[in-house]
Write a protein that holds these residues in place. Sequence first.
Motif, PDB file in Angstrom:
ATOM      1  N   ARG A 129      -6.420   1.177  -0.782  1.00 35.45           N
ATOM      2  CA  ARG A 129      -6.061   0.795  -2.119  1.00 35.45           C
ATOM      3  C   ARG A 129      -6.377   2.064  -3.249  1.00 35.45           C
ATOM      4  O   ARG A 129      -5.517   2.569  -4.017  1.00 35.45           O
ATOM      5  CB  ARG A 129      -6.421  -0.416  -2.258  1.00 35.45           C
ATOM      6  CG  ARG A 129      -5.529  -1.421  -1.752  1.00 35.45           C
ATOM      7  CD  ARG A 129      -5.857  -2.996  -1.870  1.00 35.45           C
ATOM      8  NE  ARG A 129      -4.882  -3.717  -1.143  1.00 35.45           N
ATOM      9  CZ  ARG A 129      -5.266  -4.392  -0.259  1.00 35.45           C
ATOM     10  NH1 ARG A 129      -6.363  -4.159   0.591  1.00 35.45           N
ATOM     11  NH2 ARG A 129      -4.513  -5.055   0.640  1.00 35.45           N
ATOM     12  N   SER A 147      -4.622   5.221  -2.417  1.00 40.21           N
ATOM     13  CA  SER A 147      -3.402   5.208  -2.877  1.00 40.21           C
ATOM     14  C   SER A 147      -3.211   5.338  -4.186  1.00 40.21           C
ATOM     15  O   SER A 147      -2.290   5.948  -4.602  1.00 40.21           O
ATOM     16  CB  SER A 147      -2.834   3.905  -2.400  1.00 40.21           C
ATOM     17  OG  SER A 147      -2.318   3.532  -1.124  1.00 40.21           O
ATOM     18  N   ARG A 148      -3.978   4.812  -5.305  1.00 39.77           N
ATOM     19  CA  ARG A 148      -3.809   4.747  -6.560  1.00 39.77           C
ATOM     20  C   ARG A 148      -4.302   6.345  -6.871  1.00 39.77           C
ATOM     21  O   ARG A 148      -3.348   7.111  -7.829  1.00 39.77           O
ATOM     22  CB  ARG A 148      -4.910   4.066  -7.177  1.00 39.77           C
ATOM     23  CG  ARG A 148      -4.595   2.612  -7.477  1.00 39.77           C
ATOM     24  CD  ARG A 148      -5.485   1.856  -8.343  1.00 39.77           C
ATOM     25  NE  ARG A 148      -6.718   1.719  -7.825  1.00 39.77           N
ATOM     26  CZ  ARG A 148      -7.349   0.763  -6.843  1.00 39.77           C
ATOM     27  NH1 ARG A 148      -6.391  -0.064  -6.577  1.00 39.77           N
ATOM     28  NH2 ARG A 148      -8.532   0.840  -6.826  1.00 39.77           N
ATOM     29  N   ASP A 207      -5.022  -7.192   7.202  1.00 38.72           N
ATOM     30  CA  ASP A 207      -5.114  -6.494   6.066  1.00 38.72           C
ATOM     31  C   ASP A 207      -6.155  -5.268   6.300  1.00 38.72           C
ATOM     32  O   ASP A 207      -6.083  -4.421   5.804  1.00 38.72           O
ATOM     33  CB  ASP A 207      -5.524  -7.223   4.955  1.00 38.72           C
ATOM     34  CG  ASP A 207      -5.492  -6.557   3.394  1.00 38.72           C
ATOM     35  OD1 ASP A 207      -4.257  -5.738   3.246  1.00 38.72           O
ATOM     36  OD2 ASP A 207      -6.587  -6.557   2.804  1.00 38.72           O
ATOM     37  N   CYS A 215       0.949  -1.194  -0.051  1.00 42.30           N
ATOM     38  CA  CYS A 215       0.041  -0.179   0.043  1.00 42.30           C
ATOM     39  C   CYS A 215       0.886   1.166  -0.138  1.00 42.30           C
ATOM     40  O   CYS A 215       1.585   1.451   0.997  1.00 42.30           O
ATOM     41  CB  CYS A 215      -1.008  -0.092   1.074  1.00 42.30           C
ATOM     42  SG  CYS A 215      -1.847   1.749   1.585  1.00 42.30           S
TER      43      CYS A 215
END
Length: 151
Positions: free
Chosen positions: A113, A116-117, A57, A15
Motif C-alpha cells: 500500500r 503503491s502510494r 490480503d 492495490c
Amino acid sequence: MRPAYPLTLLYDAACPVCSLEMDHLRARDAAGRLAFVDIAAPGFDATAHGTTYAALDAELHGVWADGTVVKGMSTLRAAYAAVGLGWVLRPTALAPVRPVFDLAYRLFARYRRPISRAAAPLIDTVRARRTLARMARCRGGACDIAREDRS
C-alpha cells in the motif's frame, strides 16, 4: 507436474501495483489460462476459497483447476508461465536465489500500500501508455479496450 489450467488469481484490485500487474497478465492471456478474482470487491467471500480475507490480503493466492492453492512468488511464476512469460521469472525459482526472491515478494506484499502510494504517478503513466497503445490498435471503430479492462 503442474496442475491443469485455469489458474484463478485472487488479488486486491484496490492495490494499484497489484491491479496494474493483473491488467498486464489479463491483456497477455490470449489462451484464457487465467481467471481473476478481486478480493476487494463488495461481497467477496474468502471462506468460499477455504481461507480468510487476512490471509488473501497478506499475499497473492492462486487456485488451480484441481483446487491446489499456491501463494506468493509461486503464484506469480505460474501466472507468468500461463501467458508465455515464464522465462522472465524462471530465474527466481533457482535454488540459490529462490529464498531471496520469495522474501522480497513477502516484503513487497507487506508494504504494497505505501509502495503503491509512492509509485502512483508512475502507475498512472504506465496505465495511460497501455491505454494509448490499445487505442492505436483499434480499427474501423472496433476495439478490445472494454474487454481487456474488465475484471
